[in-house]
Design a protein around this motif. Structure first.
Motif, PDB file in Angstrom:
ATOM      1  N   GLU A  80       0.924  -1.132   0.077  1.00  0.00           N
ATOM      2  CA  GLU A  80       0.063   0.036   0.007  1.00  0.00           C
ATOM      3  C   GLU A  80       0.955   1.236  -0.054  1.00  0.00           C
ATOM      4  O   GLU A  80       2.035   1.311   0.562  1.00  0.00           O
ATOM      5  N   ARG A  81       0.193   2.354  -0.643  1.00  0.00           N
ATOM      6  CA  ARG A  81       0.966   3.629  -0.599  1.00  0.00           C
ATOM      7  C   ARG A  81       0.763   4.255   0.766  1.00  0.00           C
ATOM      8  O   ARG A  81      -0.368   4.171   1.343  1.00  0.00           O
ATOM      9  N   PRO A  83      -0.089   7.301   2.950  1.00  0.00           N
ATOM     10  CA  PRO A  83      -0.535   8.581   2.501  1.00  0.00           C
ATOM     11  C   PRO A  83       0.478   9.640   3.002  1.00  0.00           C
ATOM     12  O   PRO A  83       1.039   9.782   3.721  1.00  0.00           O
ATOM     13  N   GLY A  84       0.562  10.537   1.976  1.00  0.00           N
ATOM     14  CA  GLY A  84       1.291  11.514   2.072  1.00  0.00           C
ATOM     15  C   GLY A  84       2.476  11.719   0.904  1.00  0.00           C
ATOM     16  O   GLY A  84       2.794  10.732   0.448  1.00  0.00           O
ATOM     17  N   GLU A  85       3.101  13.158   0.777  1.00  0.00           N
ATOM     18  CA  GLU A  85       4.265  13.071   0.145  1.00  0.00           C
ATOM     19  C   GLU A  85       4.984  14.452   0.705  1.00  0.00           C
ATOM     20  O   GLU A  85       4.516  15.220   1.447  1.00  0.00           O
ATOM     21  N   LYS A  95       7.825   9.856  -2.095  1.00  0.00           N
ATOM     22  CA  LYS A  95       6.602   9.025  -2.029  1.00  0.00           C
ATOM     23  C   LYS A  95       7.037   7.712  -1.340  1.00  0.00           C
ATOM     24  O   LYS A  95       8.019   6.994  -1.855  1.00  0.00           O
ATOM     25  N   TRP A  97       5.926   3.538  -0.185  1.00  0.00           N
ATOM     26  CA  TRP A  97       4.915   2.354  -0.370  1.00  0.00           C
ATOM     27  C   TRP A  97       5.751   1.369   0.978  1.00  0.00           C
ATOM     28  O   TRP A  97       6.419   1.299   0.910  1.00  0.00           O
ATOM     29  N   GLU A 138       4.404   6.148  10.353  1.00  0.00           N
ATOM     30  CA  GLU A 138       3.340   5.439   9.773  1.00  0.00           C
ATOM     31  C   GLU A 138       3.445   4.105   9.709  1.00  0.00           C
ATOM     32  O   GLU A 138       2.662   3.138   9.769  1.00  0.00           O
TER      33      GLU A 138
END
Ligand code: CDP
Length: 146
Positions: A80-81, A83-85, A95, A97, A138
């Motif tokens: 999953e990615r 979230p955020g950049e 970014k 994953w 995260e």
């Protein structure tokens, strides 16, 4: 931010043209892989999520797989990615994953001089690059507490 015209990557301007750097929160056996940079001098010794620049025309997930193959000698699958950049130097954005190992044992083949698999309670024992810290926090939520 509400502009939905499909012009990214095609125009002569730089409006949407930031270079994307992809990095992997590689998770295995309840631990996260941290990689210590060997260069450039201002980043050497700091720890990061392994990754690198997406090449023109390359999909970010493909870049992630390629970078992990080149830098660590492993085959991995993006998950999953996160979230955020996060902005890097001007014109670059990070970014992240999650990823899981398919085969191989990571080795510091390129860009790094040490690797560590960190359990959740060990994550703050290395000096992460500032820009990687939100994604590491995260990713930590995907690791078992014990
Ligand atoms: O491997 P490649 O040359 O494509 O890229 P890199 O030199 O590993 O990374 C490009 C830029 O992204 C460098 O300025 C790194 O410091 C930065 N980066 C980062 O901030 N956090 C990461 N987890 C990976 C790269």
């Amino acid at each position: 931010m509400t502009d939905s015209t499909p012009h990214h990557g095609t125009g002569p301007g730089h409006g949407t043209g930031a270079v994307v750097v992809v990095a992997a929160a590689l998770l295995d056996g309840g631990r996260l892989l941290a990689a210590r940079r060997s260069a450039p001098e201002e980043l050497a010794g700091r720890w990061e999520l392994p990754g690198g620049k997406v090449e023109p025309g390359e999909r970010p997930e493909d870049a992630l797989v390629r970078e992990l193959r080149e830098e660590l000698g492993v085959e991995a699958e993006p998950g999953e990615r996160i979230p955020g950049e996060w902005p890097l130097k001007p014109g670059y954005v990070l970014k992240v994953w999650t990823a899981r190992l398919l085969s191989g044992e990571p080795r510091p083949l390129e860009d790094h001089d040490a690797l560590r698999w960190l359990a959740r309670h060990e994550l703050d024992t290395v000096d992460w690059l500032d820009q990687d810290r939100p994604a590491v926090a995260e990713a930590a939520r995907r690791l078992p507490v014990a």
